[in-house]
Design an enzyme around this catalytic site. Structure first.
Site, PDB file in Angstrom:
ATOM      1  N   LYS A  64       0.717  -1.177   0.319  1.00 41.88           N
ATOM      2  CA  LYS A  64       0.046  -0.063   0.068  1.00 41.88           C
ATOM      3  C   LYS A  64       0.788   1.283   0.011  1.00 41.88           C
ATOM      4  O   LYS A  64       0.433   2.393  -0.409  1.00 41.88           O
ATOM      5  CB  LYS A  64      -1.083   0.062   1.388  1.00 41.88           C
ATOM      6  CG  LYS A  64      -1.906  -1.155   0.965  1.00 41.88           C
ATOM      7  CD  LYS A  64      -2.877  -1.248   2.081  1.00 41.88           C
ATOM      8  CE  LYS A  64      -3.991  -2.456   2.052  1.00 41.88           C
ATOM      9  NZ  LYS A  64      -4.831  -2.277   2.918  1.00 41.88           N
ATOM     10  N   ALA A 122       2.195  -1.262  12.937  1.00 45.18           N
ATOM     11  CA  ALA A 122       2.660   0.280  12.367  1.00 45.18           C
ATOM     12  C   ALA A 122       2.743   0.201  10.859  1.00 45.18           C
ATOM     13  O   ALA A 122       3.642   0.861  10.560  1.00 45.18           O
ATOM     14  CB  ALA A 122       4.038   0.439  13.186  1.00 45.18           C
ATOM     15  N   GLY A 123       2.107  -0.808  10.374  1.00 44.51           N
ATOM     16  CA  GLY A 123       2.354  -0.651   8.765  1.00 44.51           C
ATOM     17  C   GLY A 123       1.218   0.199   8.131  1.00 44.51           C
ATOM     18  O   GLY A 123       0.770   1.181   8.925  1.00 44.51           O
ATOM     19  N   GLY A 229     -12.434  -8.434  10.400  1.00 45.49           N
ATOM     20  CA  GLY A 229     -12.239  -7.432   9.381  1.00 45.49           C
ATOM     21  C   GLY A 229     -13.399  -7.269   8.164  1.00 45.49           C
ATOM     22  O   GLY A 229     -13.260  -6.643   7.191  1.00 45.49           O
TER      23      GLY A 229
HETATM   24  P1  NDP Z   1       2.108  -3.721   6.352  1.00 52.29           P
HETATM   25  O1  NDP Z   1       3.055  -5.069   5.723  1.00 52.29           O
HETATM   26  O2  NDP Z   1       2.153  -2.554   5.942  1.00 52.29           O
HETATM   27  O3  NDP Z   1       2.393  -3.961   7.950  1.00 52.29           O
HETATM   28  C1  NDP Z   1       2.330  -5.108   8.662  1.00 52.29           C
HETATM   29  C2  NDP Z   1       2.585  -4.739  10.246  1.00 52.29           C
HETATM   30  O4  NDP Z   1       2.339  -5.822  10.903  1.00 52.29           O
HETATM   31  C3  NDP Z   1       3.913  -4.206  10.513  1.00 52.29           C
HETATM   32  O5  NDP Z   1       3.711  -3.238  11.825  1.00 52.29           O
HETATM   33  C4  NDP Z   1       4.631  -5.436  11.246  1.00 52.29           C
HETATM   34  O6  NDP Z   1       5.670  -5.210  12.384  1.00 52.29           O
HETATM   35  C5  NDP Z   1       3.455  -6.007  11.634  1.00 52.29           C
HETATM   36  N1  NDP Z   1       3.856  -7.662  11.614  1.00 52.29           N
HETATM   37  C6  NDP Z   1       3.904  -8.387  10.903  1.00 52.29           C
HETATM   38  N2  NDP Z   1       3.889  -9.858  11.266  1.00 52.29           N
HETATM   39  C7  NDP Z   1       3.975  -9.564  12.431  1.00 52.29           C
HETATM   40  C8  NDP Z   1       3.927 -10.553  13.499  1.00 52.29           C
HETATM   41  N3  NDP Z   1       4.156 -11.990  13.193  1.00 52.29           N
HETATM   42  N4  NDP Z   1       3.920 -10.335  14.764  1.00 52.29           N
HETATM   43  C9  NDP Z   1       3.801  -8.830  15.021  1.00 52.29           C
HETATM   44  N5  NDP Z   1       3.778  -7.895  14.335  1.00 52.29           N
HETATM   45  C10 NDP Z   1       3.768  -8.540  12.839  1.00 52.29           C
HETATM   46  O7  NDP Z   1       0.526  -4.489   6.335  1.00 52.29           O
HETATM   47  P2  NDP Z   1      -1.032  -3.739   6.075  1.00 52.29           P
HETATM   48  O8  NDP Z   1      -0.962  -2.683   7.077  1.00 52.29           O
HETATM   49  O9  NDP Z   1      -1.171  -3.416   4.697  1.00 52.29           O
HETATM   50  O10 NDP Z   1      -1.988  -5.048   6.527  1.00 52.29           O
HETATM   51  C11 NDP Z   1      -2.112  -5.468   7.747  1.00 52.29           C
HETATM   52  C12 NDP Z   1      -2.878  -6.544   7.997  1.00 52.29           C
HETATM   53  O11 NDP Z   1      -4.496  -5.703   7.566  1.00 52.29           O
HETATM   54  C13 NDP Z   1      -3.179  -7.645   7.087  1.00 52.29           C
HETATM   55  O12 NDP Z   1      -3.405  -8.739   7.430  1.00 52.29           O
HETATM   56  C14 NDP Z   1      -4.247  -7.323   5.783  1.00 52.29           C
HETATM   57  O13 NDP Z   1      -4.922  -8.398   5.242  1.00 52.29           O
HETATM   58  C15 NDP Z   1      -5.158  -6.549   6.764  1.00 52.29           C
HETATM   59  N6  NDP Z   1      -6.157  -5.548   6.224  1.00 52.29           N
HETATM   60  C16 NDP Z   1      -7.624  -5.814   6.029  1.00 52.29           C
HETATM   61  C17 NDP Z   1      -8.284  -4.856   5.437  1.00 52.29           C
HETATM   62  C18 NDP Z   1      -9.611  -5.225   5.483  1.00 52.29           C
HETATM   63  O14 NDP Z   1     -10.627  -4.653   4.567  1.00 52.29           O
HETATM   64  N7  NDP Z   1     -10.360  -5.949   6.438  1.00 52.29           N
HETATM   65  C19 NDP Z   1      -7.905  -3.860   4.936  1.00 52.29           C
HETATM   66  C20 NDP Z   1      -6.374  -3.613   5.121  1.00 52.29           C
HETATM   67  C21 NDP Z   1      -5.822  -4.266   5.615  1.00 52.29           C
HETATM   68  P3  NDP Z   1       7.180  -4.793  11.832  1.00 52.29           P
HETATM   69  O15 NDP Z   1       7.250  -3.124  11.616  1.00 52.29           O
HETATM   70  O16 NDP Z   1       7.933  -5.263  13.060  1.00 52.29           O
HETATM   71  O17 NDP Z   1       7.607  -5.533  10.566  1.00 52.29           O
END
Ligand code: NDP
Length: 264
Positions: A64, A122-123, A229
């Site tokens: 994104k 924090a993504g 979600g």
């Molecule tokens: P990003 O890749 O931008 O961010 C992922 C975040 O998750 C980071 O902060 C990362 O931490 C953290 N993370 C990843 N794996 C782990 C883990 N095993 N344990 C702890 N923290 C973890 O992802 P998005 O923000 O784009 O999406 C996140 C989720 O939201 C996805 O599962 C997506 O499917 C869902 N989503 C659902 C929507 C809906 O319509 N229902 C809409 C948008 C998203 P670090 O910084 O340490 O790497």
């Protein structure tokens, strides 16, 4: 000519977006088809979009922010947050929008008296939600596995923690925006931390849909009101579809047929 739309992500096979948008197109006789594209390298997004001849697309994890960078122009909330989940081909230009944040606000509208929110992760999704919550003058804290991505949230005015320095407060709502639990059975933070968070909140939500994540499972065991979600998915999907069809279909009809696709 039939229009083609797609979702980009890695992973993408779990995405319900094709079913949702195709249900609208088919039932409302809109001459279009929506597919999915597994994209590993986010820097190839724009090139792939135009090679496929797409009229529009959605973007999911982890592209994104790459989508924001790929756009010729970003409009509305997406511009403010630097995160884009919807792309529209406007006369050969890539126009970006963010419909996730308003989709989530729609999803939690049934939770009342929300003042203090903890976002886990924090993504891109966390950025969109934090910015949107602050717009409504809510108090936002962010807990992330690693420190690196927290600067953005500190600058926004959120209270920020990584796993090492987390101290508990009372929250009305805790939202998991990490991908922990998406294709694994992990919690978004160590179990003791999640357990202490859950005794200090009224409501819990997960951005992940279509399964009871370990995070929601734990909330359920503790008797906390929770939601996955799906409504966020519906909310962002309706807003994206309106952009795809350039408001030629009625919002209530889009919502009706998207919701219908969840029964499939
Ligand atoms: P990003 O890749 O931008 O961010 C992922 C975040 O998750 C980071 O902060 C990362 O931490 C953290 N993370 C990843 N794996 C782990 C883990 N095993 N344990 C702890 N923290 C973890 O992802 P998005 O923000 O784009 O999406 C996140 C989720 O939201 C996805 O599962 C997506 O499917 C869902 N989503 C659902 C929507 C809906 O319509 N229902 C809409 C948008 C998203 P670090 O910084 O340490 O790497």
């Amino acid at each position: 000519m039939k229009k083609l739309f797609s979702i980009f992500g890695d992973p993408v096979s779990h995405s319900r977006s094709p079913l949702m948008h195709n249900s609208v197109f088919k039932n409302l006789n809109y001459d279009a088809c929506y597919t999915r594209t597994h994209l590993i390298d986010g820097t190839k997004l724009k090139e792939t979009f135009f090679t496929l001849g797409l009229s529009g697309a959605n973007v999911t994890v982890p592209h994104k922010e790459a989508a924001f960078n790929a756009c010729d122009e970003v409009r509305g909330f997406g511009k403010k947050v630097g995160v884009v989940n919807t792309l529209v081909n406007e006369n050969g230009k890539l126009i970006g929008y963010n419909t996730d944040a308003d989709g989530f606000i729609y999803a939690i509208s049934e939770f009342k008296n929300i003042r203090n929110i903890l976002i886990i992760g924090a993504g891109g999704t966390a950025k969109a939600l934090a910015t949107r919550f602050l717009q409504d003058s809510l108090n936002v804290s962010v807990l992330n596995r690693s420190e690196g991505r927290l600067k953005y949230f500190k600058d926004l005015g959120c209270q920020c923690f990584d796993w090492k320095d987390f101290t508990i407060s009372n929250y009305d709502l805790v939202v998991n925006t990490t991908s922990a639990g998406l294709k694994d059975e992990e919690l978004p933070a160590p179990k003791e931390m999640i357990e202490s968070i859950l005794v200090h909140t009224s409501f819990v939500a997960d951005a992940i849909y279509g399964k009871l994540t370990p995070f929601l499972q734990l909330a359920k065991e503790k008797g906390i009101i929770y939601k996955d979600g799906v409504d966020m998915l519906l909310g962002q999907g309706v807003l994206a579809n309106e952009l795809f069809v350039n408001a030629t279909l009625k919002k209530e009809d889009i919502k009706y047929y998207m919701q219908k696709s969840f029964e499939l």
